[in-house]
Design a protein around this motif. Structure first.
Motif, PDB file in Angstrom:
ATOM      1  N   TRP A  85       0.722  -1.161   0.064  1.00 12.48           N
ATOM      2  CA  TRP A  85      -0.153  -0.077  -0.033  1.00 12.48           C
ATOM      3  C   TRP A  85       0.763   1.257  -0.007  1.00 12.48           C
ATOM      4  N   SER A  86       1.886   1.223   0.820  1.00 15.28           N
ATOM      5  CA  SER A  86       2.836   2.524   0.865  1.00 15.28           C
ATOM      6  C   SER A  86       4.158   2.164   1.526  1.00 15.28           C
ATOM      7  N   THR A  87       4.894   3.243   1.448  1.00 15.41           N
ATOM      8  CA  THR A  87       6.257   2.980   2.051  1.00 15.41           C
ATOM      9  C   THR A  87       6.614   4.395   2.719  1.00 15.41           C
ATOM     10  N   ILE A  88       7.031   4.336   3.856  1.00  8.86           N
ATOM     11  CA  ILE A  88       7.273   5.780   4.812  1.00  8.86           C
ATOM     12  C   ILE A  88       8.571   5.865   5.071  1.00  8.86           C
ATOM     13  N   PHE A  89       9.257   6.848   4.826  1.00  5.49           N
ATOM     14  CA  PHE A  89      10.705   6.908   5.572  1.00  5.49           C
ATOM     15  C   PHE A  89      10.524   7.610   6.966  1.00  5.49           C
ATOM     16  N   TRP A  90      11.383   6.950   7.966  1.00  5.34           N
ATOM     17  CA  TRP A  90      11.323   7.526   9.267  1.00  5.34           C
ATOM     18  C   TRP A  90      12.657   7.860   9.858  1.00  5.34           C
ATOM     19  N   ILE A  91      13.103   9.228   9.721  1.00  5.71           N
ATOM     20  CA  ILE A  91      14.435   9.487   9.761  1.00  5.71           C
ATOM     21  C   ILE A  91      14.424  10.464  11.199  1.00  5.71           C
ATOM     22  N   LYS A  92      15.212  10.055  12.098  1.00  7.46           N
ATOM     23  CA  LYS A  92      15.565  10.869  13.301  1.00  7.46           C
ATOM     24  C   LYS A  92      17.263  11.203  13.312  1.00  7.46           C
ATOM     25  N   ASP A  93      17.408  12.386  13.117  1.00  8.01           N
ATOM     26  CA  ASP A  93      18.761  12.763  13.104  1.00  8.01           C
ATOM     27  C   ASP A  93      19.305  12.608  14.460  1.00  8.01           C
ATOM     28  N   ALA A  94      20.588  12.818  14.652  1.00 11.36           N
ATOM     29  CA  ALA A  94      21.251  12.523  16.086  1.00 11.36           C
ATOM     30  C   ALA A  94      20.799  13.583  16.989  1.00 11.36           C
ATOM     31  N   GLY A  95      20.244  13.175  18.000  1.00  7.20           N
ATOM     32  CA  GLY A  95      20.008  14.001  19.023  1.00  7.20           C
ATOM     33  C   GLY A  95      18.686  14.801  18.868  1.00  7.20           C
ATOM     34  N   SER A  96      17.917  14.340  17.853  1.00 10.61           N
ATOM     35  CA  SER A  96      16.615  14.761  17.450  1.00 10.61           C
ATOM     36  C   SER A  96      15.500  14.407  18.646  1.00 10.61           C
ATOM     37  N   ARG A  97      14.579  15.463  18.877  1.00  7.16           N
ATOM     38  CA  ARG A  97      13.674  15.215  19.688  1.00  7.16           C
ATOM     39  C   ARG A  97      12.479  14.541  19.307  1.00  7.16           C
ATOM     40  N   SER A  98      12.595  14.394  18.037  1.00  9.92           N
ATOM     41  CA  SER A  98      11.289  13.601  17.148  1.00  9.92           C
ATOM     42  C   SER A  98      11.173  12.375  17.878  1.00  9.92           C
ATOM     43  N   PHE A  99       9.552  12.115  17.959  1.00  7.60           N
ATOM     44  CA  PHE A  99       9.095  10.951  18.416  1.00  7.60           C
ATOM     45  C   PHE A  99       7.864  10.176  17.827  1.00  7.60           C
ATOM     46  N   VAL A 100       7.444   9.239  18.154  1.00 10.07           N
ATOM     47  CA  VAL A 100       6.169   8.754  17.669  1.00 10.07           C
ATOM     48  C   VAL A 100       5.360   8.338  18.568  1.00 10.07           C
ATOM     49  N   SER A 101       4.223   8.837  18.869  1.00  4.18           N
ATOM     50  CA  SER A 101       3.414   8.454  20.010  1.00  4.18           C
ATOM     51  C   SER A 101       2.727   7.302  19.708  1.00  4.18           C
ATOM     52  N   TRP A 102       2.247   6.750  20.992  1.00  4.38           N
ATOM     53  CA  TRP A 102       1.649   5.315  20.890  1.00  4.38           C
ATOM     54  C   TRP A 102       0.177   5.438  20.099  1.00  4.38           C
ATOM     55  N   HIS A 103       0.296   4.537  18.889  1.00 11.71           N
ATOM     56  CA  HIS A 103      -0.888   4.640  18.102  1.00 11.71           C
ATOM     57  C   HIS A 103      -1.306   3.329  17.405  1.00 11.71           C
ATOM     58  N   GLN A 104      -2.416   3.213  16.832  1.00  7.84           N
ATOM     59  CA  GLN A 104      -2.788   2.034  16.049  1.00  7.84           C
ATOM     60  C   GLN A 104      -2.895   2.569  14.350  1.00  7.84           C
ATOM     61  N   ASP A 105      -2.269   2.112  13.489  1.00  5.06           N
ATOM     62  CA  ASP A 105      -2.451   2.613  12.201  1.00  5.06           C
ATOM     63  C   ASP A 105      -3.812   2.413  11.599  1.00  5.06           C
ATOM     64  N   ASN A 106      -4.591   1.445  12.030  1.00  3.14           N
ATOM     65  CA  ASN A 106      -5.767   1.093  11.335  1.00  3.14           C
ATOM     66  C   ASN A 106      -6.723   2.078  11.733  1.00  3.14           C
ATOM     67  N   THR A 107      -6.536   3.000  12.693  1.00  2.22           N
ATOM     68  CA  THR A 107      -7.452   3.977  13.073  1.00  2.22           C
ATOM     69  C   THR A 107      -7.617   5.311  11.935  1.00  2.22           C
ATOM     70  N   TYR A 108      -6.542   5.224  11.078  1.00  2.39           N
ATOM     71  CA  TYR A 108      -6.653   6.574  10.315  1.00  2.39           C
ATOM     72  C   TYR A 108      -5.930   6.129   8.773  1.00  2.39           C
ATOM     73  N   TRP A 109      -5.867   4.819   8.384  1.00  2.70           N
ATOM     74  CA  TRP A 109      -5.408   4.537   6.884  1.00  2.70           C
ATOM     75  C   TRP A 109      -6.579   4.249   6.082  1.00  2.70           C
ATOM     76  N   GLY A 110      -7.738   4.142   6.466  1.00  2.00           N
ATOM     77  CA  GLY A 110      -8.874   3.783   5.969  1.00  2.00           C
ATOM     78  C   GLY A 110      -8.885   2.377   5.053  1.00  2.00           C
ATOM     79  N   LEU A 111      -8.018   1.325   5.678  1.00  2.00           N
ATOM     80  CA  LEU A 111      -8.231   0.096   5.080  1.00  2.00           C
ATOM     81  C   LEU A 111      -9.074  -1.026   5.659  1.00  2.00           C
ATOM     82  N   SER A 112      -9.730  -1.595   4.816  1.00  8.77           N
ATOM     83  CA  SER A 112     -10.752  -2.386   5.526  1.00  8.77           C
ATOM     84  C   SER A 112     -10.407  -3.791   6.148  1.00  8.77           C
TER      85      SER A 112
END
Length: 275
Positions: A85-112
Motif C-alpha cells: 500500500w505504501s512506504t514511509i521514511f522514518w528519519i531521526k537525526d542524531a540528538g533529535s527530539r522527534s518521537f512517535v506517540s502510541w497509536h494504531q495505524d488502522n485508526t486512520y489508514w482507511g483500509l478495510s
C-alpha cells in the motif's frame, strides 16, 4: 529468510516479530549512501512529500518491496497474493527530539482489513538509544483504542494521534541492526522515542496487505502488486520506476501522495505538512 513456526505463532498472539534478517550491513550502507546523496543534493533532507509512497521515487526502494527476503516472511503471514500500500521514511537525526506517540495505524489508514503487515526496515542501526520502535503486545486482538489528535510539533505522525493511559511496563522494544526488519500487525499499538544516539536513525516502513482489502475513506487509492495475483482490483496499480525520479513515476506519485494525505487527515482539525 522464512519465519519459524514459533515466530508465526508469536505474530498471531502478540502482533509482532523482531528481528528478521534481510541483508548484510554493507548492503544497507549502500542504500543509506544512495538516500543521503539525494538528501545532500536538496539541502540535506527529504521534502515532506518525499517521505511517503517513496518507492515511486526511489528505484532501490521499489526493488526492496519486491525483494524475496522481505516478501517470503510476509507471505507466511498474509498469503501468496500481496499488495504494497505504501512506504514511509522514518528519519531521526542524531540528538533529535522527534518521537512517535502510541497509536494504531488502522485508526486512520482507511483500509478495510485488519490483516495488514508493516515491515520496518533499518537502513541504519535502530538501537534503544536511537529511539527504536516499541509495541504493546496483543493490542491488535481487541477493540481499537481511543486516540486523541495532539498536533505535537515533535511528533512525527501526521496529526500527532496518541493513545493515552497505556501501561508502559508492558511495552516491548524492537531494536534492529542495519539490514534487519521487524514485522508488526498495523492494529498493534506502537511508538518510538527520540534519538539520543550520535548517529542518524534511518528506517523505512513498508505496508503490505491482501488484495481483497478496500480503501473505505478515500475515493481513490493505489498499491503495488509485489507478489501473486490481484483478483479484486480495488486499488489502481502503481508504475514501476525505471530509475530514481523516473518522470512517469514522479507524476503518479503526486496523485498518490495527495490521496494518502487526504485519507490520513480525514476529519482532522488541522493539516500539518509531514507527509
Amino acid at each position: 529468510m522464512t519465519l519459524t513456526a514459533q515466530q508465526v505463532a508469536q505474530y498471531d498472539r502478540d502482533g509482532y516479530v523482531c528481528p528478521v534478517p534481510v541483508m548484510t550491513p554493507a548492503e544497507a550502507a549502500e542504500l543509506r549512501r544512495r538516500l543521503e546523496a539525494v538528501e545532500a543534493s536538496q539541502g540535506g533532507k527529504l521534502e515532506a512529500v518525499q517521505r511517503s509512497r517513496a518507492h515511486l521515487l526511489f528505484k532501490w526502494l521499489d526493488d526492496l518491496i519486491r525483494d524475496a527476503r522481505v516478501l517470503d516472511p510476509i507471505e507466511q503471514l498474509i498469503g501468496p497474493d500481496i499488495l504494497c500500500w505504501s512506504t514511509i521514511f522514518w528519519i531521526k537525526d542524531a540528538g533529535s527530539r522527534s518521537f512517535v506517540s502510541w497509536h494504531q495505524d488502522n485508526t486512520y489508514w482507511g483500509l478495510s482489513s485488519r490483516n495488514v503487515v508493516t515491515a520496518w526496515f533499518a537502513i541504519s542501526s535502530a538501537s534503544l538509544e536511537a529511539g527504536c520502535m516499541k509495541v504493546m503486545p496483543g493490542t491488535h486482538r481487541g477493540d481499537t483504542l481511543a486516540h486523541e489528535d495532539t498536533f505535537d510539533e515533535d511528533n512525527m505522525l501526521t496529526r500527532g494521534q496518541s493513545i493515552r493511559g497505556l501501561d508502559e511496563a508492558r511495552a516491548v522494544s524492537m531494536p534492529l541492526q542495519a539490514g534487519e526488519m521487524s514485522l508488526h500487525n498495523y492494529c498493534v499499538a506502537h511508538g518510538s522515542g527520540p534519538n539520543l544516539s550520535p548517529d542518524r536513525r534511518i528506517g523505512v516502513s513498508m505496508h503490505f496487505m491482501p488484495p481483497q482489502t478496500r480503501q473505505v475513506v478515500g475515493s481513490w487509492d493505489c498499491a503495488a502488486l509485489v507478489r501473486g495475483t490481484d483478483r479484486h482490483g480495488h486499488f489502481a496499480p502503481t508504475p514501476v520506476p525505471a530509475h530514481d525520479f523516473d518522470p512517469a513515476a514522479v507524476a503518479f506519485h503526486t496523485r498518490a501522495a495527495g490521496a494518502m494525505r487526504d485519507v490520513l487527515y480525514a476529519g482532522a482539525a488541522r493539516k500539518l505538512q509531514r507527509l
